[in-house]
Design a protein around this motif. Structure first.
Motif, PDB file in Angstrom:
ATOM      1  N   TYR A 278      34.252  47.202  32.387  1.00 49.86           N
ATOM      2  CA  TYR A 278      33.430  46.314  31.577  1.00 49.86           C
ATOM      3  C   TYR A 278      34.149  45.015  31.220  1.00 49.86           C
ATOM      4  N   HIS A 279      35.472  44.996  31.370  1.00 47.51           N
ATOM      5  CA  HIS A 279      36.288  43.855  30.945  1.00 47.51           C
ATOM      6  C   HIS A 279      36.683  42.951  32.116  1.00 47.51           C
ATOM      7  N   VAL A 280      36.471  43.430  33.349  1.00 47.29           N
ATOM      8  CA  VAL A 280      36.974  42.720  34.534  1.00 47.29           C
ATOM      9  C   VAL A 280      36.396  41.314  34.653  1.00 47.29           C
ATOM     10  N   TYR A 281      35.093  41.192  34.530  1.00 52.68           N
ATOM     11  CA  TYR A 281      34.485  39.879  34.805  1.00 52.68           C
ATOM     12  C   TYR A 281      34.956  38.815  33.821  1.00 52.68           C
ATOM     13  N   ARG A 282      35.017  39.156  32.530  1.00 53.57           N
ATOM     14  CA  ARG A 282      35.461  38.147  31.566  1.00 53.57           C
ATOM     15  C   ARG A 282      36.903  37.743  31.839  1.00 53.57           C
ATOM     16  N   ALA A 283      37.738  38.706  32.239  1.00 50.89           N
ATOM     17  CA  ALA A 283      39.125  38.382  32.584  1.00 50.89           C
ATOM     18  C   ALA A 283      39.171  37.424  33.771  1.00 50.89           C
ATOM     19  N   LEU A 284      38.302  37.649  34.754  1.00 49.77           N
ATOM     20  CA  LEU A 284      38.253  36.762  35.921  1.00 49.77           C
ATOM     21  C   LEU A 284      37.774  35.364  35.542  1.00 49.77           C
ATOM     22  N   VAL A 285      36.840  35.277  34.600  1.00 45.09           N
ATOM     23  CA  VAL A 285      36.367  33.973  34.130  1.00 45.09           C
ATOM     24  C   VAL A 285      37.510  33.218  33.441  1.00 45.09           C
ATOM     25  N   LEU A 286      38.301  33.932  32.645  1.00 42.07           N
ATOM     26  CA  LEU A 286      39.441  33.306  31.971  1.00 42.07           C
ATOM     27  C   LEU A 286      40.480  32.832  32.984  1.00 42.07           C
ATOM     28  N   ALA A 287      40.682  33.617  34.051  1.00 35.59           N
ATOM     29  CA  ALA A 287      41.599  33.189  35.115  1.00 35.59           C
ATOM     30  C   ALA A 287      41.051  31.958  35.821  1.00 35.59           C
ATOM     31  N   LYS A 288      39.754  31.945  36.062  1.00 31.50           N
ATOM     32  CA  LYS A 288      39.109  30.786  36.700  1.00 31.50           C
ATOM     33  C   LYS A 288      39.269  29.537  35.837  1.00 31.50           C
ATOM     34  N   ASN A 289      39.137  29.700  34.514  1.00 30.90           N
ATOM     35  CA  ASN A 289      39.289  28.564  33.605  1.00 30.90           C
ATOM     36  C   ASN A 289      40.713  28.004  33.627  1.00 30.90           C
ATOM     37  N   GLN A 290      41.675  28.813  34.078  1.00 25.09           N
ATOM     38  CA  GLN A 290      43.059  28.352  34.207  1.00 25.09           C
ATOM     39  C   GLN A 290      43.360  27.829  35.613  1.00 25.09           C
ATOM     40  N   GLY A 291      42.338  27.825  36.465  1.00 25.31           N
ATOM     41  CA  GLY A 291      42.512  27.340  37.827  1.00 25.31           C
ATOM     42  C   GLY A 291      43.227  28.322  38.733  1.00 25.31           C
ATOM     43  N   LEU A 292      43.174  29.619  38.399  1.00 24.03           N
ATOM     44  CA  LEU A 292      43.881  30.640  39.176  1.00 24.03           C
ATOM     45  C   LEU A 292      42.903  31.439  40.023  1.00 24.03           C
ATOM     46  N   LYS A 293      43.270  31.666  41.271  1.00 25.47           N
ATOM     47  CA  LYS A 293      42.453  32.488  42.161  1.00 25.47           C
ATOM     48  C   LYS A 293      42.966  33.925  42.134  1.00 25.47           C
ATOM     49  N   CYS A 294      42.061  34.855  41.903  1.00 23.25           N
ATOM     50  CA  CYS A 294      42.453  36.266  41.899  1.00 23.25           C
ATOM     51  C   CYS A 294      41.196  37.124  41.996  1.00 23.25           C
ATOM     52  N   ILE A 295      41.408  38.420  42.183  1.00 25.77           N
ATOM     53  CA  ILE A 295      40.311  39.380  42.196  1.00 25.77           C
ATOM     54  C   ILE A 295      40.558  40.394  41.088  1.00 25.77           C
ATOM     55  N   GLY A 296      39.566  41.234  40.812  1.00 28.34           N
ATOM     56  CA  GLY A 296      39.703  42.195  39.727  1.00 28.34           C
ATOM     57  C   GLY A 296      39.348  43.605  40.137  1.00 28.34           C
ATOM     58  N   TYR A 297      39.976  44.561  39.501  1.00 27.30           N
ATOM     59  CA  TYR A 297      39.685  45.985  39.714  1.00 27.30           C
ATOM     60  C   TYR A 297      39.427  46.644  38.371  1.00 27.30           C
ATOM     61  N   GLY A 298      38.473  47.568  38.368  1.00 32.01           N
ATOM     62  CA  GLY A 298      38.118  48.242  37.127  1.00 32.01           C
ATOM     63  C   GLY A 298      38.606  49.672  37.076  1.00 32.01           C
ATOM     64  N   ALA A 299      39.059  50.078  35.892  1.00 30.99           N
ATOM     65  CA  ALA A 299      39.452  51.463  35.651  1.00 30.99           C
ATOM     66  C   ALA A 299      38.296  52.191  34.976  1.00 30.99           C
ATOM     67  N   LYS A 300      38.258  53.498  35.112  1.00 27.12           N
ATOM     68  CA  LYS A 300      37.178  54.291  34.539  1.00 27.12           C
ATOM     69  C   LYS A 300      37.261  54.293  33.017  1.00 27.12           C
ATOM     70  N   THR A 301      36.076  54.350  32.401  1.00 28.83           N
ATOM     71  CA  THR A 301      35.965  54.381  30.949  1.00 28.83           C
ATOM     72  C   THR A 301      34.935  55.440  30.570  1.00 28.83           C
ATOM     73  N   LYS A 302      35.096  56.043  29.390  1.00 28.04           N
ATOM     74  CA  LYS A 302      34.108  57.010  28.922  1.00 28.04           C
ATOM     75  C   LYS A 302      32.731  56.361  28.913  1.00 28.04           C
ATOM     76  N   TRP A 303      31.746  57.071  29.471  1.00 28.42           N
ATOM     77  CA  TRP A 303      30.435  56.475  29.695  1.00 28.42           C
ATOM     78  C   TRP A 303      29.771  56.011  28.412  1.00 28.42           C
ATOM     79  N   TYR A 304      29.914  56.776  27.324  1.00 31.50           N
ATOM     80  CA  TYR A 304      29.239  56.403  26.088  1.00 31.50           C
ATOM     81  C   TYR A 304      29.857  55.152  25.477  1.00 31.50           C
ATOM     82  N   PHE A 305      31.105  54.862  25.819  1.00 36.97           N
ATOM     83  CA  PHE A 305      31.802  53.699  25.279  1.00 36.97           C
ATOM     84  C   PHE A 305      31.485  52.438  26.077  1.00 36.97           C
TER      85      PHE A 305
END
Length: 347
Positions: A278-305
């Motif tokens: 759930y946090h990957v995309y916002r992290a990628l947007v912040l990296a983009k705002n710094q002019g950095l190219k990268c990709i993101g991977y997500g870790a599993k999280t409890k479904w209710y959370f």
């Protein structure tokens, strides 16, 4: 009808080509979600009109085709209505569950509050808010409704874009795997949420021979050691040698996680960010705002959370883009105000 089909086919091709272009050049913008949903919508519309055309052509000899077409149309409408009801139900159910499991903190009320807001705006007021058409309250409701629908649209685009950015079919070889920190338990212990991030980071590192882990996280007010240090110790217990781990221990925010971690890399390095899905995309947007190219991977999280956390991430994204959002909401307010004044002047 042929002309209409050709127009819609042309629009679909434009949307699809635009989507492919965005994927190849910069998929960390909402254009990824917008072009994807536009492609889906125009493709569905193309199929729908094709069915209408076929039904019109063959209905004289096969009258049952009209019934089939109406059944398909009703099924689509029922699916849309059912999806809205299910989503509202999920918001309320997950909201109650996370409050019971995670405690009475204001952020845990986001999912429940959003579900209740949708019910108020979409169902309760239209059925029980009996105001005159020229009443100012009506225009207040119209403003709230349009603003709500706008943010629902943006949330849908955000969701699709976030999903798109979780898929990495053809990856370059990575030099660094940056694992973003999270709060520690008891001041020095890795939490289950943070452990999931580290485990995912180790998996990716092993898929990229020669790469190194960057454990990124500073020391919070209630922590006895920096998060990066605790994360490194956890990885070492899993058999990762110290020479494979770089510690970044100064950051306090996700923005700083990325900025400080990048300073520890060699020139022209290729890297990824690892955090919860759930946090990957916002992290990628912040990296983009710094002019950095990268990709993101997500870790599993409890479904209710996940749902409540995703709403929190979306709100954080709205804050990041607050100038744009304030401008659009302001335009909606001005248009509603003009309509209200004009309507009252006439009456």
């Amino acid at each position: 009808m042929l002309e209409v089909l050709l127009i819609i086919l042309s629009i679909f091709l434009i949307c699809f080509v635009s989507f492919i272009y965005v994927l190849k050049h910069e998929r960390r913008t909402l254009w990824a979600g917008m072009t994807f949903t536009a492609s889906l919508f125009t493709f569905a519309l193309l199929i729908f009109i094709s069915l209408m055309d076929l039904t019109d052509i063959y209905s004289k000899n096969h009258p049952w085709l009209i019934s089939v077409f109406l059944l398909i149309l009703l099924s689509i409408l029922a699916f849309i209505a059912g999806t809205i009801l299910v989503l509202i139900g999920m918001f309320i159910y997950n909201g109650i569950k996370i409050i019971l499991k995670e405690g009475n903190h204001w952020t845990n009320y986001l999912s429940l509050g959003l579900g209740i807001l949708f019910i108020l705006v979409l169902f309760i007021y239209p059925n029980f808010g009996h105001f005159y058409i020229n009443d100012w309250v009506t225009y207040v409701y119209i403003f709230i409704l349009l603003t709500t629908l706008y943010f629902i649209y943006i949330m849908i685009m955000y969701t699709f874009t976030a999903w798109i950015n979780l898929v990495n079919p053809k990856n370059p070889h990575l030099d660094y795997v940056v694992v973003l920190g999270a709060g520690l338990l008891h001041g020095d212990q890795v939490s289950p949420l943070l452990a999931a991030r580290i485990n995912r980071g180790i998996e990716i590192m092993k898929e990229n021979p020669g790469s190194k882990l960057i454990m990124s996280g500073g020391q919070g007010g209630n922590e006895t050691i920096p998060e990066g240090v605790a994360m490194a110790k956890y990885a070492e217990k899993l058999g990762i040698s110290k020479d494979k781990i770089i510690i970044e221990n100064k950051s306090k925010t996700t923005y700083e996680n990325i900025m400080f971690s990048h300073k520890l890399m060699g020139p022209n390095s290729k890297f990824c960010l690892v955090t919860n899905s759930y946090h990957v995309y916002r992290a990628l947007v912040l990296a983009k705002n710094q002019g950095l190219k990268c990709i993101g991977y997500g870790a599993k999280t409890k479904w209710y959370f996940t749902l409540n956390a995703f709403i929190r991430e979306f709100i954080a994204y709205v804050v990041i883009t607050k100038r744009l959002q304030i401008t659009i909401v302001g335009i909606i307010f001005v248009l509603c105000s003009i309509a209200a004044v004009f309507d009252n002047l006439i009456l």
